[in-house]
Design an enzyme around this catalytic site. Structure first.
Site, PDB file in Angstrom:
ATOM      1  N   GLY A   1      44.338  89.857  37.937  1.00  0.00           N
ATOM      2  CA  GLY A   1      45.441  89.358  37.182  1.00  0.00           C
ATOM      3  C   GLY A   1      44.971  88.866  35.869  1.00  0.00           C
ATOM      4  O   GLY A   1      45.846  89.342  34.986  1.00  0.00           O
ATOM      5  N   ASP A   2      43.952  88.424  35.667  1.00  0.00           N
ATOM      6  CA  ASP A   2      43.384  88.162  34.616  1.00  0.00           C
ATOM      7  C   ASP A   2      43.255  89.321  33.465  1.00  0.00           C
ATOM      8  O   ASP A   2      43.657  89.274  32.429  1.00  0.00           O
ATOM      9  CB  ASP A   2      42.046  87.105  34.600  1.00  0.00           C
ATOM     10  CG  ASP A   2      42.104  85.983  35.554  1.00  0.00           C
ATOM     11  OD1 ASP A   2      43.387  85.467  35.423  1.00  0.00           O
ATOM     12  OD2 ASP A   2      41.047  85.407  35.893  1.00  0.00           O
TER      13      ASP A   2
ATOM     14  N   SER B   1      42.494  91.172  43.578  1.00  0.00           N
ATOM     15  CA  SER B   1      41.680  89.658  43.385  1.00  0.00           C
ATOM     16  C   SER B   1      42.272  89.034  42.092  1.00  0.00           C
ATOM     17  O   SER B   1      43.264  89.654  41.112  1.00  0.00           O
ATOM     18  CB  SER B   1      40.243  89.859  42.970  1.00  0.00           C
ATOM     19  OG  SER B   1      40.109  90.448  41.940  1.00  0.00           O
ATOM     20  N   LYS B   2      41.895  87.825  41.990  1.00  0.00           N
ATOM     21  CA  LYS B   2      42.415  86.909  40.916  1.00  0.00           C
ATOM     22  C   LYS B   2      41.869  87.540  39.603  1.00  0.00           C
ATOM     23  O   LYS B   2      42.686  87.537  38.531  1.00  0.00           O
ATOM     24  CB  LYS B   2      41.961  85.499  41.114  1.00  0.00           C
ATOM     25  CG  LYS B   2      42.014  84.526  39.699  1.00  0.00           C
ATOM     26  CD  LYS B   2      41.914  83.023  40.129  1.00  0.00           C
ATOM     27  CE  LYS B   2      41.399  82.531  38.869  1.00  0.00           C
ATOM     28  NZ  LYS B   2      42.302  82.787  37.606  1.00  0.00           N
ATOM     29  N   ARG B   3      40.669  88.281  39.503  1.00  0.00           N
ATOM     30  CA  ARG B   3      40.321  88.667  38.356  1.00  0.00           C
ATOM     31  C   ARG B   3      41.197  89.858  37.594  1.00  0.00           C
ATOM     32  O   ARG B   3      41.247  90.028  36.561  1.00  0.00           O
ATOM     33  CB  ARG B   3      38.810  89.089  38.508  1.00  0.00           C
ATOM     34  CG  ARG B   3      38.012  88.420  37.815  1.00  0.00           C
ATOM     35  CD  ARG B   3      36.383  88.546  38.287  1.00  0.00           C
ATOM     36  NE  ARG B   3      36.094  88.142  39.712  1.00  0.00           N
ATOM     37  CZ  ARG B   3      35.599  89.318  40.329  1.00  0.00           C
ATOM     38  NH1 ARG B   3      35.313  90.413  39.746  1.00  0.00           N
ATOM     39  NH2 ARG B   3      35.376  88.912  41.727  1.00  0.00           N
TER      40      ARG B   3
END
Ligand code: GLU
Length: 515
Positions: A265-266, A261-263
Protein backbone atom coordinates in the site's frame (compact mmCIF):
# COMPACT_ATOMS: atom_id res chain seq x y z
CA UNK A 1 -31.09 -23.10 4.15
CA UNK A 2 -27.58 -24.23 4.85
CA UNK A 3 -28.46 -27.00 7.32
CA UNK A 4 -31.01 -27.88 10.00
CA UNK A 5 -29.21 -25.90 12.66
CA UNK A 6 -29.38 -22.18 12.62
CA UNK A 7 -26.30 -20.78 10.91
CA UNK A 8 -24.01 -19.05 13.39
CA UNK A 9 -20.76 -17.52 12.29
CA UNK A 10 -18.20 -15.41 14.03
CA UNK A 11 -15.62 -12.84 13.17
CA UNK A 12 -12.84 -13.23 15.70
CA UNK A 13 -10.19 -10.55 15.34
CA UNK A 14 -7.31 -10.05 17.72
CA UNK A 15 -7.00 -6.41 18.81
CA UNK A 16 -3.36 -6.20 17.82
CA UNK A 17 -3.65 -3.16 15.56
CA UNK A 18 -5.91 -1.76 12.87
CA UNK A 19 -8.06 -4.27 11.04
CA UNK A 20 -6.39 -5.12 7.74
CA UNK A 21 -8.46 -4.99 4.56
CA UNK A 22 -8.19 -8.80 4.34
CA UNK A 23 -9.81 -9.03 7.77
CA UNK A 24 -12.58 -6.77 6.54
CA UNK A 25 -13.20 -9.14 3.65
CA UNK A 26 -13.41 -12.06 6.13
CA UNK A 27 -15.94 -10.13 8.21
CA UNK A 28 -17.93 -9.29 5.09
CA UNK A 29 -18.13 -12.90 3.88
CA UNK A 30 -19.24 -14.02 7.33
CA UNK A 31 -21.91 -11.34 7.30
CA UNK A 32 -23.17 -12.15 3.80
CA UNK A 33 -23.35 -15.84 4.65
CA UNK A 34 -25.15 -15.25 7.96
CA UNK A 35 -27.72 -12.89 6.45
CA UNK A 36 -28.34 -15.10 3.49
CA UNK A 37 -29.16 -18.01 5.74
CA UNK A 38 -31.13 -16.07 8.31
CA UNK A 39 -28.35 -16.81 10.76
CA UNK A 40 -26.41 -14.85 13.33
CA UNK A 41 -23.05 -13.19 13.31
CA UNK A 42 -20.89 -12.94 16.39
CA UNK A 43 -18.03 -10.53 16.94
CA UNK A 44 -15.58 -12.12 19.34
CA UNK A 45 -12.52 -10.26 20.55
CA UNK A 46 -9.59 -12.66 20.78
CA UNK A 47 -7.35 -10.82 23.18
CA UNK A 48 -5.53 -13.64 24.92
CA UNK A 49 -2.13 -12.50 23.74
CA UNK A 50 -1.54 -9.70 26.22
CA UNK A 51 1.89 -8.98 24.68
CA UNK A 52 0.32 -7.94 21.42
CA UNK A 53 -2.63 -5.97 22.76
CA UNK A 54 -2.91 -2.51 21.20
CA UNK A 55 -5.11 0.16 22.78
CA UNK A 56 -7.78 1.50 20.46
CA UNK A 57 -7.80 -1.55 18.21
CA UNK A 58 -11.13 -2.87 19.46
CA UNK A 59 -12.85 0.50 18.97
CA UNK A 60 -11.30 0.65 15.52
CA UNK A 61 -12.81 -2.73 14.61
CA UNK A 62 -16.26 -1.63 15.76
CA UNK A 63 -16.06 1.64 13.89
CA UNK A 64 -14.80 0.04 10.69
CA UNK A 65 -17.55 -2.58 10.61
CA UNK A 66 -20.19 0.04 11.35
CA UNK A 67 -18.87 2.28 8.57
CA UNK A 68 -19.14 -0.57 6.08
CA UNK A 69 -22.63 -1.59 7.16
CA UNK A 70 -21.56 -4.98 8.52
CA UNK A 71 -23.98 -5.50 11.38
CA UNK A 72 -23.15 -7.64 14.37
CA UNK A 73 -25.84 -9.66 16.15
CA UNK A 74 -23.88 -10.70 19.23
CA UNK A 75 -20.80 -9.16 20.71
CA UNK A 76 -19.22 -7.08 23.43
CA UNK A 77 -21.44 -4.10 22.67
CA UNK A 78 -24.48 -5.97 21.35
CA UNK A 79 -24.65 -8.51 24.17
CA UNK A 80 -26.09 -11.99 23.62
CA UNK A 81 -26.71 -15.31 25.35
CA UNK A 82 -23.21 -16.69 24.88
CA UNK A 83 -21.04 -13.97 26.42
CA UNK A 84 -18.73 -12.66 27.54
CA UNK A 85 -17.58 -12.03 23.98
CA UNK A 86 -14.09 -10.96 24.96
CA UNK A 87 -11.71 -13.82 25.62
CA UNK A 88 -9.80 -12.11 28.41
CA UNK A 89 -13.08 -12.23 30.36
CA UNK A 90 -13.48 -15.98 29.90
CA UNK A 91 -10.49 -17.25 31.87
CA UNK A 92 -12.57 -19.48 34.15
CA UNK A 93 -14.09 -21.22 31.19
CA UNK A 94 -10.74 -22.00 29.54
CA UNK A 95 -9.18 -23.12 32.80
CA UNK A 96 -11.92 -25.70 33.17
CA UNK A 97 -11.36 -27.16 29.71
CA UNK A 98 -7.59 -27.09 30.12
CA UNK A 99 -8.00 -29.15 33.33
CA UNK A 100 -10.24 -31.58 31.56
CA UNK A 101 -7.56 -32.32 28.96
CA UNK A 102 -4.95 -32.72 31.71
CA UNK A 103 -7.18 -35.05 33.74
CA UNK A 104 -7.87 -37.18 30.70
CA UNK A 105 -4.18 -37.41 29.84
CA UNK A 106 -4.69 -35.52 26.56
CA UNK A 107 -2.41 -32.71 27.59
CA UNK A 108 0.54 -32.33 29.93
CA UNK A 109 2.42 -29.72 31.89
CA UNK A 110 5.80 -28.45 30.69
CA UNK A 111 8.31 -26.44 32.70
CA UNK A 112 10.94 -25.71 30.08
CA UNK A 113 12.23 -22.19 30.40
CA UNK A 114 12.68 -19.97 27.34
CA UNK A 115 16.44 -20.56 27.71
CA UNK A 116 16.02 -24.33 27.68
CA UNK A 117 13.82 -24.20 24.61
CA UNK A 118 16.37 -21.98 22.93
CA UNK A 119 19.13 -24.49 23.70
CA UNK A 120 17.05 -27.38 22.36
CA UNK A 121 16.44 -25.48 19.12
CA UNK A 122 20.12 -24.69 18.81
CA UNK A 123 21.11 -28.32 19.41
CA UNK A 124 18.66 -29.97 17.01
CA UNK A 125 17.99 -28.64 13.52
CA UNK A 126 14.25 -28.18 12.91
CA UNK A 127 13.56 -28.93 16.54
CA UNK A 128 9.92 -29.61 17.24
CA UNK A 129 8.42 -30.28 20.67
CA UNK A 130 6.77 -33.61 19.90
CA UNK A 131 6.82 -37.37 20.49
CA UNK A 132 10.42 -37.61 19.33
CA UNK A 133 11.74 -34.95 21.69
CA UNK A 134 9.35 -34.47 24.59
CA UNK A 135 10.91 -37.13 26.83
CA UNK A 136 14.17 -35.20 26.70
CA UNK A 137 12.46 -32.04 27.93
CA UNK A 138 11.21 -31.05 31.38
CA UNK A 139 7.54 -31.91 31.61
CA UNK A 140 5.02 -33.99 33.52
CA UNK A 141 5.65 -36.95 31.21
CA UNK A 142 9.42 -36.99 31.56
CA UNK A 143 9.84 -35.93 35.22
CA UNK A 144 9.00 -38.05 38.27
CA UNK A 145 5.55 -37.13 39.72
CA UNK A 146 7.17 -35.92 42.93
CA UNK A 147 9.32 -33.45 41.04
CA UNK A 148 6.31 -32.21 39.12
CA UNK A 149 4.45 -31.67 42.37
CA UNK A 150 7.38 -29.84 43.92
CA UNK A 151 7.69 -27.48 40.97
CA UNK A 152 3.97 -26.75 41.02
CA UNK A 153 3.98 -26.20 44.77
CA UNK A 154 6.83 -23.73 44.37
CA UNK A 155 4.72 -21.77 41.90
CA UNK A 156 7.04 -22.43 38.95
CA UNK A 157 5.69 -21.05 35.68
CA UNK A 158 4.49 -23.73 33.29
CA UNK A 159 2.59 -24.21 30.10
CA UNK A 160 0.09 -26.88 29.17
CA UNK A 161 0.89 -28.70 25.95
CA UNK A 162 -1.43 -30.77 23.80
CA UNK A 163 -0.24 -34.37 23.52
CA UNK A 164 -0.08 -35.23 19.84
CA UNK A 165 0.26 -38.86 18.80
CA UNK A 166 2.40 -39.23 15.71
CA UNK A 167 1.40 -41.22 12.65
CA UNK A 168 -2.25 -40.31 12.50
CA UNK A 169 -3.96 -39.02 9.41
CA UNK A 170 -6.03 -35.98 10.24
CA UNK A 171 -8.77 -35.02 7.85
CA UNK A 172 -9.80 -31.42 7.48
CA UNK A 173 -12.94 -30.88 5.43
CA UNK A 174 -12.80 -27.47 3.97
CA UNK A 175 -15.78 -26.10 2.08
CA UNK A 176 -13.59 -24.42 -0.51
CA UNK A 177 -10.60 -26.75 -0.65
CA UNK A 178 -12.36 -30.04 -0.11
CA UNK A 179 -10.74 -32.75 1.97
CA UNK A 180 -7.21 -32.00 3.13
CA UNK A 181 -5.34 -34.81 4.87
CA UNK A 182 -2.36 -34.11 7.06
CA UNK A 183 -0.23 -36.51 9.09
CA UNK A 184 0.04 -35.66 12.76
CA UNK A 185 3.80 -36.15 12.59
CA UNK A 186 4.14 -32.60 11.29
CA UNK A 187 2.38 -31.12 14.31
CA UNK A 188 4.11 -30.15 17.51
CA UNK A 189 2.69 -30.40 21.02
CA UNK A 190 1.12 -26.95 20.87
CA UNK A 191 0.96 -24.79 23.94
CA UNK A 192 -2.67 -24.44 25.00
CA UNK A 193 -2.30 -22.48 28.19
CA UNK A 194 0.29 -20.37 29.99
CA UNK A 195 0.28 -20.19 33.77
CA UNK A 196 2.25 -16.93 33.78
CA UNK A 197 -0.74 -14.89 32.60
CA UNK A 198 -3.39 -17.52 33.40
CA UNK A 199 -4.57 -17.40 29.83
CA UNK A 200 -5.09 -19.95 27.10
CA UNK A 201 -3.43 -19.57 23.71
CA UNK A 202 -5.36 -18.86 20.56
CA UNK A 203 -5.95 -22.55 19.74
CA UNK A 204 -7.66 -23.58 22.95
CA UNK A 205 -9.67 -20.40 23.38
CA UNK A 206 -10.72 -20.37 19.74
CA UNK A 207 -12.14 -23.87 19.61
CA UNK A 208 -13.69 -23.80 23.10
CA UNK A 209 -15.49 -20.60 22.16
CA UNK A 210 -16.58 -21.81 18.76
CA UNK A 211 -18.09 -24.83 20.46
CA UNK A 212 -19.73 -22.99 23.34
CA UNK A 213 -21.01 -20.21 21.09
CA UNK A 214 -22.55 -22.85 18.80
CA UNK A 215 -20.66 -21.67 15.75
CA UNK A 216 -21.66 -23.72 12.71
CA UNK A 217 -19.18 -22.35 10.14
CA UNK A 218 -15.67 -21.09 10.69
CA UNK A 219 -15.06 -18.68 7.81
CA UNK A 220 -11.59 -17.18 8.00
CA UNK A 221 -8.51 -16.37 5.97
CA UNK A 222 -6.33 -19.02 4.41
CA UNK A 223 -3.49 -18.10 6.76
CA UNK A 224 -5.37 -20.06 9.44
CA UNK A 225 -5.56 -23.25 7.40
CA UNK A 226 -2.38 -24.69 9.00
CA UNK A 227 -4.11 -24.48 12.40
CA UNK A 228 -7.09 -26.50 11.24
CA UNK A 229 -5.62 -30.03 11.73
CA UNK A 230 -4.75 -29.17 15.32
CA UNK A 231 -8.24 -27.78 15.83
CA UNK A 232 -9.74 -30.98 14.44
CA UNK A 233 -7.72 -32.97 17.01
CA UNK A 234 -8.86 -30.68 19.80
CA UNK A 235 -12.50 -31.09 18.85
CA UNK A 236 -11.94 -34.82 18.85
CA UNK A 237 -10.22 -34.72 22.25
CA UNK A 238 -13.25 -32.98 23.73
CA UNK A 239 -15.66 -35.24 21.89
CA UNK A 240 -17.25 -32.29 20.09
CA UNK A 241 -18.44 -31.99 16.53
CA UNK A 242 -16.23 -29.61 14.58
CA UNK A 243 -17.86 -26.74 12.71
CA UNK A 244 -17.55 -26.57 8.95
CA UNK A 245 -14.27 -24.95 7.92
CA UNK A 246 -14.15 -22.37 5.16
CA UNK A 247 -10.71 -20.95 4.43
CA UNK A 248 -10.90 -17.94 2.16
CA UNK A 249 -8.25 -17.34 -0.50
CA UNK A 250 -5.40 -14.99 0.29
CA UNK A 251 -5.38 -11.44 -0.97
CA UNK A 252 -2.33 -11.14 -3.20
CA UNK A 253 -0.10 -8.20 -4.05
CA UNK A 254 -1.33 -6.05 -6.95
CA UNK A 255 1.94 -6.88 -8.69
CA UNK A 256 4.46 -9.67 -8.32
CA UNK A 257 4.16 -12.63 -6.01
CA UNK A 258 2.95 -13.12 -2.48
CA UNK A 259 0.48 -11.90 0.01
CA UNK A 260 -0.78 -8.32 0.14
CA UNK A 261 1.05 -6.34 2.81
CA UNK A 262 0.95 -2.88 4.28
CA UNK A 263 4.17 -2.12 2.47
CA UNK A 264 2.48 -2.71 -0.92
CA UNK A 265 0.00 0.00 0.00
CA UNK A 266 2.78 2.43 0.93
CA UNK A 267 4.75 1.54 -2.19
CA UNK A 268 1.87 1.81 -4.65
CA UNK A 269 -0.18 4.45 -2.86
CA UNK A 270 -3.40 2.81 -1.74
CA UNK A 271 -4.83 2.15 1.72
CA UNK A 272 -4.78 -1.34 3.23
CA UNK A 273 -6.94 -0.32 6.18
CA UNK A 274 -10.62 0.60 6.17
CA UNK A 275 -10.14 3.69 8.35
CA UNK A 276 -7.17 5.89 9.02
CA UNK A 277 -5.10 4.61 11.92
CA UNK A 278 -2.66 6.41 14.14
CA UNK A 279 -0.22 4.10 15.84
CA UNK A 280 -0.51 4.83 19.56
CA UNK A 281 3.20 4.22 20.13
CA UNK A 282 4.92 5.85 17.17
CA UNK A 283 2.23 8.30 16.09
CA UNK A 284 2.65 7.04 12.52
CA UNK A 285 -0.50 7.50 10.46
CA UNK A 286 -1.73 4.87 7.99
CA UNK A 287 -4.29 5.94 5.44
CA UNK A 288 -7.78 4.50 5.37
CA UNK A 289 -10.38 3.95 2.67
CA UNK A 290 -12.82 6.22 4.44
CA UNK A 291 -10.43 9.16 4.71
CA UNK A 292 -9.20 8.60 1.15
CA UNK A 293 -12.68 9.36 -0.11
CA UNK A 294 -14.13 5.91 -0.76
CA UNK A 295 -17.81 5.32 -0.28
CA UNK A 296 -18.44 2.36 2.04
CA UNK A 297 -20.75 0.74 -0.53
CA UNK A 298 -17.95 0.81 -3.09
CA UNK A 299 -15.48 -0.78 -0.69
CA UNK A 300 -17.96 -3.52 0.18
CA UNK A 301 -18.66 -4.25 -3.48
CA UNK A 302 -14.96 -4.27 -4.34
CA UNK A 303 -14.02 -6.59 -1.46
CA UNK A 304 -16.93 -8.94 -2.09
CA UNK A 305 -15.48 -9.75 -5.50
CA UNK A 306 -11.97 -10.46 -4.21
CA UNK A 307 -12.29 -14.21 -3.87
CA UNK A 308 -15.88 -14.72 -4.95
CA UNK A 309 -17.82 -14.13 -8.12
CA UNK A 310 -21.53 -14.38 -8.76
CA UNK A 311 -21.09 -16.60 -11.80
CA UNK A 312 -22.64 -14.03 -14.12
CA UNK A 313 -21.01 -10.87 -15.36
CA UNK A 314 -22.60 -8.57 -12.86
CA UNK A 315 -20.16 -6.35 -11.01
CA UNK A 316 -22.13 -3.57 -9.39
CA UNK A 317 -23.97 -5.08 -6.45
CA UNK A 318 -25.22 -3.40 -3.31
CA UNK A 319 -25.29 -5.18 0.05
CA UNK A 320 -28.75 -6.68 -0.43
CA UNK A 321 -27.83 -8.02 -3.85
CA UNK A 322 -24.60 -9.46 -2.44
CA UNK A 323 -26.53 -11.16 0.35
CA UNK A 324 -28.88 -12.70 -2.18
CA UNK A 325 -26.18 -13.83 -4.58
CA UNK A 326 -23.25 -14.76 -2.35
CA UNK A 327 -22.26 -18.39 -2.28
CA UNK A 328 -19.42 -20.15 -0.52
CA UNK A 329 -19.39 -22.59 -3.39
CA UNK A 330 -18.38 -19.84 -5.77
CA UNK A 331 -15.39 -18.76 -3.70
CA UNK A 332 -12.10 -19.37 -5.42
CA UNK A 333 -9.30 -21.50 -4.07
CA UNK A 334 -6.54 -19.48 -5.55
CA UNK A 335 -5.51 -16.13 -4.16
CA UNK A 336 -7.23 -12.96 -5.30
CA UNK A 337 -5.03 -10.25 -6.73
CA UNK A 338 -5.65 -6.97 -4.99
CA UNK A 339 -6.41 -4.74 -7.95
CA UNK A 340 -6.69 -1.33 -6.32
CA UNK A 341 -7.33 0.36 -9.67
CA UNK A 342 -10.50 -1.67 -9.77
CA UNK A 343 -11.31 -0.30 -6.33
CA UNK A 344 -11.14 3.22 -7.76
CA UNK A 345 -13.36 2.13 -10.62
CA UNK A 346 -15.96 0.88 -8.14
CA UNK A 347 -15.83 4.19 -6.33
CA UNK A 348 -16.30 6.02 -9.61
CA UNK A 349 -19.33 3.85 -10.39
CA UNK A 350 -20.88 4.41 -6.98
CA UNK A 351 -20.33 8.16 -7.25
CA UNK A 352 -22.41 8.10 -10.45
CA UNK A 353 -25.27 6.61 -8.45
CA UNK A 354 -24.95 9.23 -5.74
CA UNK A 355 -27.30 12.21 -6.14
CA UNK A 356 -25.84 15.61 -6.89
CA UNK A 357 -27.24 16.85 -3.58
CA UNK A 358 -25.43 14.13 -1.63
CA UNK A 359 -22.22 14.79 -3.54
CA UNK A 360 -22.60 18.46 -2.71
CA UNK A 361 -22.78 17.75 1.00
CA UNK A 362 -19.83 15.35 0.83
CA UNK A 363 -17.88 17.94 -1.12
CA UNK A 364 -18.48 20.94 1.12
CA UNK A 365 -15.86 19.95 3.75
CA UNK A 366 -13.33 19.37 0.96
CA UNK A 367 -14.11 22.80 -0.44
CA UNK A 368 -13.77 24.41 2.97
CA UNK A 369 -10.42 22.79 3.55
CA UNK A 370 -9.28 24.52 0.36
CA UNK A 371 -10.92 27.95 0.45
CA UNK A 372 -12.02 28.36 4.07
CA UNK A 373 -15.49 29.85 4.36
CA UNK A 374 -17.72 28.47 1.60
CA UNK A 375 -21.00 30.09 2.59
CA UNK A 376 -21.13 32.22 -0.55
CA UNK A 377 -21.64 29.02 -2.56
CA UNK A 378 -25.10 27.51 -2.15
CA UNK A 379 -25.81 23.79 -1.92
CA UNK A 380 -27.51 24.15 -5.28
CA UNK A 381 -24.35 25.60 -6.79
CA UNK A 382 -22.24 22.75 -5.41
CA UNK A 383 -24.76 20.25 -6.74
CA UNK A 384 -24.47 21.97 -10.12
CA UNK A 385 -20.69 21.53 -10.06
CA UNK A 386 -21.14 17.87 -9.07
CA UNK A 387 -23.57 17.32 -11.94
CA UNK A 388 -21.08 18.68 -14.47
CA UNK A 389 -18.03 16.85 -13.14
CA UNK A 390 -19.15 13.58 -11.58
CA UNK A 391 -18.54 11.61 -14.75
CA UNK A 392 -14.86 12.55 -14.52
CA UNK A 393 -14.12 11.79 -10.88
CA UNK A 394 -13.11 8.75 -8.84
CA UNK A 395 -13.32 10.54 -5.49
CA UNK A 396 -15.31 13.41 -4.09
CA UNK A 397 -12.09 15.31 -3.51
CA UNK A 398 -11.44 15.20 -7.28
CA UNK A 399 -14.28 17.73 -7.60
CA UNK A 400 -11.85 20.27 -6.23
CA UNK A 401 -8.96 19.26 -8.48
CA UNK A 402 -11.22 19.18 -11.52
CA UNK A 403 -13.37 22.14 -10.67
CA UNK A 404 -11.33 24.66 -8.73
CA UNK A 405 -12.29 27.34 -11.27
CA UNK A 406 -15.93 27.11 -10.21
CA UNK A 407 -14.85 28.69 -6.94
CA UNK A 408 -11.85 30.86 -7.70
CA UNK A 409 -11.17 32.83 -10.86
CA UNK A 410 -7.94 31.79 -12.60
CA UNK A 411 -4.87 33.64 -11.45
CA UNK A 412 -2.61 32.09 -14.00
CA UNK A 413 -3.19 30.98 -17.53
CA UNK A 414 -1.76 27.83 -19.05
CA UNK A 415 1.27 29.17 -21.00
CA UNK A 416 1.00 26.55 -23.71
CA UNK A 417 -2.61 27.42 -24.38
CA UNK A 418 -1.75 31.14 -24.32
CA UNK A 419 0.93 30.58 -26.94
CA UNK A 420 -1.39 28.57 -29.09
CA UNK A 421 -4.63 30.52 -28.75
CA UNK A 422 -3.97 34.05 -27.54
CA UNK A 423 -2.94 35.74 -30.78
CA UNK A 424 -2.33 39.52 -30.72
CA UNK A 425 -5.82 40.24 -32.04
CA UNK A 426 -7.51 38.00 -29.43
CA UNK A 427 -8.03 40.72 -26.77
CA UNK A 428 -10.13 42.68 -29.26
CA UNK A 429 -12.09 39.56 -30.19
CA UNK A 430 -12.77 38.90 -26.51
CA UNK A 431 -13.99 42.50 -26.12
CA UNK A 432 -16.46 41.78 -28.90
CA UNK A 433 -17.48 38.56 -27.18
CA UNK A 434 -18.19 40.51 -24.00
CA UNK A 435 -20.56 42.73 -25.95
CA UNK A 436 -22.29 39.67 -27.41
CA UNK A 437 -22.67 38.12 -23.97
CA UNK A 438 -23.95 41.35 -22.45
CA UNK A 439 -26.67 41.53 -25.05
CA UNK A 440 -27.97 38.05 -24.35
CA UNK A 441 -31.51 37.57 -23.15
CA UNK A 442 -31.19 34.06 -21.80
CA UNK A 443 -28.04 32.87 -20.04
CA UNK A 444 -29.03 29.21 -20.26
CA UNK A 445 -26.41 26.99 -21.84
CA UNK A 446 -28.63 25.88 -24.69
CA UNK A 447 -29.65 29.46 -25.50
CA UNK A 448 -26.23 31.07 -25.17
CA UNK A 449 -24.41 28.57 -27.32
CA UNK A 450 -26.12 29.30 -30.69
CA UNK A 451 -25.77 33.05 -30.15
CA UNK A 452 -22.01 32.85 -29.63
CA UNK A 453 -21.51 30.34 -32.41
CA UNK A 454 -23.61 32.50 -34.75
CA UNK A 455 -21.48 35.53 -33.97
CA UNK A 456 -18.24 33.57 -34.61
CA UNK A 457 -19.56 32.36 -37.92
CA UNK A 458 -20.86 35.76 -39.04
CA UNK A 459 -17.47 37.29 -38.32
CA UNK A 460 -15.64 34.50 -40.05
CA UNK A 461 -13.53 33.82 -36.94
CA UNK A 462 -11.79 30.53 -36.28
CA UNK A 463 -14.16 28.56 -34.06
CA UNK A 464 -11.49 26.60 -32.20
CA UNK A 465 -9.31 29.62 -31.53
CA UNK A 466 -12.09 31.81 -30.22
CA UNK A 467 -13.74 29.13 -28.07
CA UNK A 468 -10.41 28.09 -26.61
CA UNK A 469 -9.48 31.66 -25.81
CA UNK A 470 -12.89 32.02 -24.13
CA UNK A 471 -12.26 28.85 -22.13
CA UNK A 472 -8.75 29.92 -21.25
CA UNK A 473 -10.12 33.20 -19.86
CA UNK A 474 -12.77 31.55 -17.73
CA UNK A 475 -11.04 28.31 -16.67
CA UNK A 476 -7.36 29.21 -16.92
CA UNK A 477 -6.62 26.27 -19.19
CA UNK A 478 -8.24 24.42 -22.06
CA UNK A 479 -10.06 21.73 -20.12
CA UNK A 480 -13.37 21.07 -18.44
CA UNK A 481 -16.94 20.23 -19.37
CA UNK A 482 -19.06 21.95 -22.00
CA UNK A 483 -18.17 25.67 -22.04
CA UNK A 484 -21.71 27.00 -21.90
CA UNK A 485 -22.58 24.69 -19.00
CA UNK A 486 -19.69 26.24 -17.10
CA UNK A 487 -20.75 29.79 -17.87
CA UNK A 488 -24.39 29.07 -17.05
CA UNK A 489 -23.33 27.90 -13.60
CA UNK A 490 -20.83 30.60 -12.74
CA UNK A 491 -23.17 33.28 -14.10
CA UNK A 492 -23.06 36.12 -16.57
CA UNK A 493 -21.40 38.68 -14.34
CA UNK A 494 -18.60 36.38 -13.29
CA UNK A 495 -18.04 35.19 -16.86
CA UNK A 496 -17.67 38.74 -18.11
CA UNK A 497 -15.47 39.68 -15.16
CA UNK A 498 -13.14 36.81 -16.00
CA UNK A 499 -12.98 37.81 -19.66
CA UNK A 500 -12.02 41.38 -18.67
CA UNK A 501 -9.37 40.07 -16.34
CA UNK A 502 -7.92 37.82 -19.01
CA UNK A 503 -7.75 40.70 -21.50
CA UNK A 504 -5.90 42.70 -18.91
CA UNK A 505 -3.65 39.96 -17.59
CA UNK A 506 -2.75 37.83 -20.58
CA UNK A 507 -0.17 39.62 -22.63
CA UNK A 508 0.73 37.74 -25.78
CA UNK A 509 4.11 39.43 -25.87
CA UNK A 510 4.99 38.57 -22.32
CA UNK A 511 7.32 35.77 -21.34
CA UNK A 512 4.34 33.80 -20.18
CA UNK A 513 2.94 33.83 -23.69
CA UNK A 514 6.23 33.16 -25.39
CA UNK A 515 7.89 30.69 -23.09
N1 GLU B 1 -7.95 -14.30 16.35
C1 GLU B 1 -7.72 -14.83 15.03
C2 GLU B 1 -7.43 -13.64 14.13
O1 GLU B 1 -6.93 -12.69 14.58
C3 GLU B 1 -8.91 -15.62 14.60
C4 GLU B 1 -8.70 -16.61 13.52
C5 GLU B 1 -9.95 -17.41 13.37
O2 GLU B 1 -10.91 -16.86 12.81
O3 GLU B 1 -10.00 -18.53 13.85
O4 GLU B 1 -7.72 -13.64 12.95
Amino acid sequence: MENKNKVRVRFAPSPTGPLHIGGVRTALYNYLFARQNGGEMILRIEDTDSQRFVPGAEEYINEALAWLGIKIDEGVREGGDFGPYKQSERRDIYRKYMRRLLDEGKAYIAFDTPGELEAARAATPNFQYDASTRMGMRNSLSLPPKEVKRLLDEGTNYVVRFLIEPGRDIEVNDRIRGKVTVNSIILDDKVLYKSADDLPTYHLANIVDDHLMKVTHVIRGEEWLPSAPLHVLLYEAFGWKAPEFVHLPLLLKPDGKGKLSKRDGDRLGFPVFPLEWTDPKTGAVSSGYRESGYLPEAVVNFLALLGWNPGDNEEIMDMDTLIAKFSLDHCSRSGARFDFEKGKWFNHKYLQNTTDQELASLFRPVLESNIGDSSSFSDKYLAGVAALLKGRINFVKDLWEQGRYFFVAPEEYDPKAVRKRWSPEMPAVMEELIAVLEGMESWKSADAEPVVLGWIEAKGYHLGNVMNAFRLSVVGECKGPHMFDITELIGKEETIRRLRRAIEKINPNSDEAKS
